[in-house]
Design an enzyme around this catalytic site. Structure first.
Site, PDB file in Angstrom:
ATOM      1  NE  ARG A 162      -4.396  -1.365   1.818  1.00 31.85           N
ATOM      2  CZ  ARG A 162      -5.277  -1.817   2.712  1.00 31.85           C
ATOM      3  NH1 ARG A 162      -4.959  -1.844   3.998  1.00 31.85           N
ATOM      4  NH2 ARG A 162      -6.457  -2.223   2.320  1.00 31.85           N
ATOM      5  CE  LYS A 209     -17.839 -12.615  10.819  1.00 28.49           C
ATOM      6  NZ  LYS A 209     -18.061 -11.400  11.613  1.00 28.49           N
ATOM      7  N   GLY A 251      -6.317  -6.879   0.958  1.00 25.85           N
ATOM      8  CA  GLY A 251      -5.085  -7.019   1.722  1.00 25.85           C
ATOM      9  C   GLY A 251      -4.598  -8.451   1.874  1.00 25.85           C
ATOM     10  N   GLY A 280     -12.259  -4.587   1.417  1.00 23.07           N
ATOM     11  CA  GLY A 280     -13.631  -4.185   1.725  1.00 23.07           C
ATOM     12  C   GLY A 280     -14.163  -3.209   0.694  1.00 23.07           C
TER      13      GLY A 280
HETATM   14  C1  3PG Z   1      -8.382  -1.981   5.308  1.00 23.53           C
HETATM   15  O1  3PG Z   1      -7.281  -2.394   5.643  1.00 23.53           O
HETATM   16  O2  3PG Z   1      -9.351  -2.746   5.142  1.00 23.53           O
HETATM   17  C2  3PG Z   1      -8.553  -0.512   5.039  1.00 23.53           C
HETATM   18  O3  3PG Z   1      -7.374   0.178   5.281  1.00 23.53           O
HETATM   19  C3  3PG Z   1      -9.691   0.018   5.881  1.00 23.53           C
HETATM   20  O4  3PG Z   1      -9.432  -0.261   7.227  1.00 23.53           O
HETATM   21  P1  3PG Z   1     -10.641  -0.614   8.194  1.00 23.53           P
HETATM   22  O5  3PG Z   1     -11.237  -1.900   7.678  1.00 23.53           O
HETATM   23  O6  3PG Z   1     -10.046  -0.740   9.552  1.00 23.53           O
HETATM   24  O7  3PG Z   1     -11.629   0.516   8.097  1.00 23.53           O
END
Ligand code: 3PG
Ligand code: MG
Length: 416
Positions: free
Chosen positions: A49, A219, A372, A396
């Site tokens: 990232r 999940k 990620g 997400g």
């Molecule tokens: C992630 O790693 O999913 C993003 O940086 C967002 O982080 P968060 O899910 O803690 O909001």
């Protein structure tokens, strides 16, 4: 969405929101017992990232902007800034890595909208780069209360003349530095956000077919929304990982001690019925690596998917499933993959995730890895980023985009 090319940045303070939320490992942490003290230095295990944010930083700096980067790290806990800053994680380690990768000094402020940030920004000259401390050390950043977030955004707006949003991984969060701040300043989208959105458009508007989606991760409840939308888009869904056991249960199989969301079994049955009606093929594991317990050296056996022993848990897809998934990918022209297919962090149970990653490198078409964990898995196997069409920095965020949801961070950049 306006791009940074339409923005006058020379000599101006640019507040740049990036997603620098990198995975961290403890360095020199006590081996057993007590948790590591918060001040323990931590190491970055995948700097993808940070690398993905370099182009926008270099471009802005090269055009003479004074670049002030805002980012979050983890989900800090605590009642106020002081408590959260004491507990960490601090972005300082990210500032060090960013400076190495940029080949240029990165000033670091110990706070976000306090005296250190003000002094750090005031000391910048044209082309300089600074990173502010973890935005989530300010509880208001993630507050559900609009006025709390607005107050923090107003304090942040004091530090800049223009705003650039380039933290794609966090655009699905309605947070002060992502959603509220751009409304207060002239703003534009950075190159990473524009590139990510362009790829996601190719996955949702006239994708080349067959379009295959691979879903794993733990999940199923997190993924039902996106699966529902994908039934109207994709031709085939390959499902494995922890969420796969709830699907096997929905077929009536016993899953032993495997991950199971018992309250989701009925919804999954519905998904299977919908897929059948709409002519979308759902491909589930036919064999499973079943371990005695969750440990890197646990004893394991390969069993048919409908014969998982009561005292064992599934930790990976088996060899027949690997071959089956490979066969289902061979003619694909578009592939999206999110979520590991087994416990890839343990080398003994990484074969399924590795096999799918390798198959993806052979696909003649657009391959997109979302998120990620999947990106970290691919890199941990030593596969180069260039072997894939696109490795998204947002898990997400890309799932919510594919689900057809409105993403607050994109809405904010689209609004004048
Ligand atoms: C992630 O790693 O999913 C993003 O940086 C967002 O982080 P968060 O899910 O803690 O909001
Ligand atoms: Mg997340």
């Amino acid at each position: 969405m306006r791009s940074i090319d339409d923005l006058d940045v020379a000599g101006r303070r640019v507040l740049l929101r990036c997603d620098l939320n990198v995975p961290l490992d403890l360095k020199g942490a006590p081996s057993a017992g007590g948790a590591a003290p918060p001040a323990t230095p931590r190491v970055i295990t995948d700097d993808g990232r940070i690398r993905a944010s370099l182009p926008v930083i270099k471009k802005l700096s090269g055009r003479g902007a004074r670049v002030v980067i805002m980012a979050h790290l983890g989900r800090p806990k605590g009642a106020d800034f002081a408590e959260r800053a004491a507990g960490g994680p601090s972005l300082r380690v990210v500032a060090v890595r960013l400076a190495e990768l940029l080949g240029k000094q990165v000033a670091f402020a110990d706070d976000l909208a306090g005296p250190s940030a003000a002094a750090t920004v005031a000391a910048l000259t044209d082309g300089d780069v600074a990173l502010l401390e973890n935005v989530r050390f300010e509880p208001a950043e993630t507050s559900k209360d609009d006025s709390e977030r607005a107050r923090l955004a107003a304090r942040l707006a004091e530090l800049g003349d223009v705003y650039v949003g380039d933290g794609f991984g966090v655009v699905h969060r309605k947070q002060a530095s992502v959603y509220d701040l751009p409304a207060l300043l002239p703003h534009a989208a950075g190159d990473l956000i524009l590139a990510e959105v362009a790829v996601l458009k190719r996955l949702t508007e006239k994708p080349a077919r067959p379009y295959v989606v691979i879903l794993g991760g733990s999940k199923v409840s997190d993924k039902l929304g996106v699966i529902g939308n994908l039934l109207g888009l994709a031709d085939r869904l390959l499902i494995g990982g922890g969420m796969g056991y709830t699907f096997l249960k929905a077929l009536g199989y016993e899953v032993g001690n495997s991950l199971l969301e018992a309250d989701q079994v009925d919804s999954v049955k519905q998904v299977l019925a919908d897929a059948d009606r709409r002519g979308v093929e759902i491909v589930l594991p036919t064999d499973i690596v079943a371990a005695t317990h969750f440990a890197p050296d646990a004893d394991s056996v390969v069993v048919p998917a409908d014969e998982i022993p009561a005292d064992r848990e599934g930790v990976d897809i088996g060899p027949d499933t690997r071959a089956l998934f490979a066969a289902k990918l061979i003619d694909a022209r578009t592939v999206f993959w999110n979520g590991p297919l087994g416990v890839f962090e343990f080398p003994a149970f990484a074969a399924g995730t590795r096999a799918v990653a390798e198959e993806l490198t052979k696909v003649d078409g657009l391959t997109v890895i979302g998120g990620g964990d999947s990106a970290a898995a691919v890199r941990s196997f030593g596969l180069p980023d260039a072997a894939f069409g696109h490795i998204s920095t947002g898990g997400g965020a890309s799932l919510e985009y594919l689900e057809g949801k409105t993403l607050p961070g994109l809405t904010a950049l689209e609004t004048d």
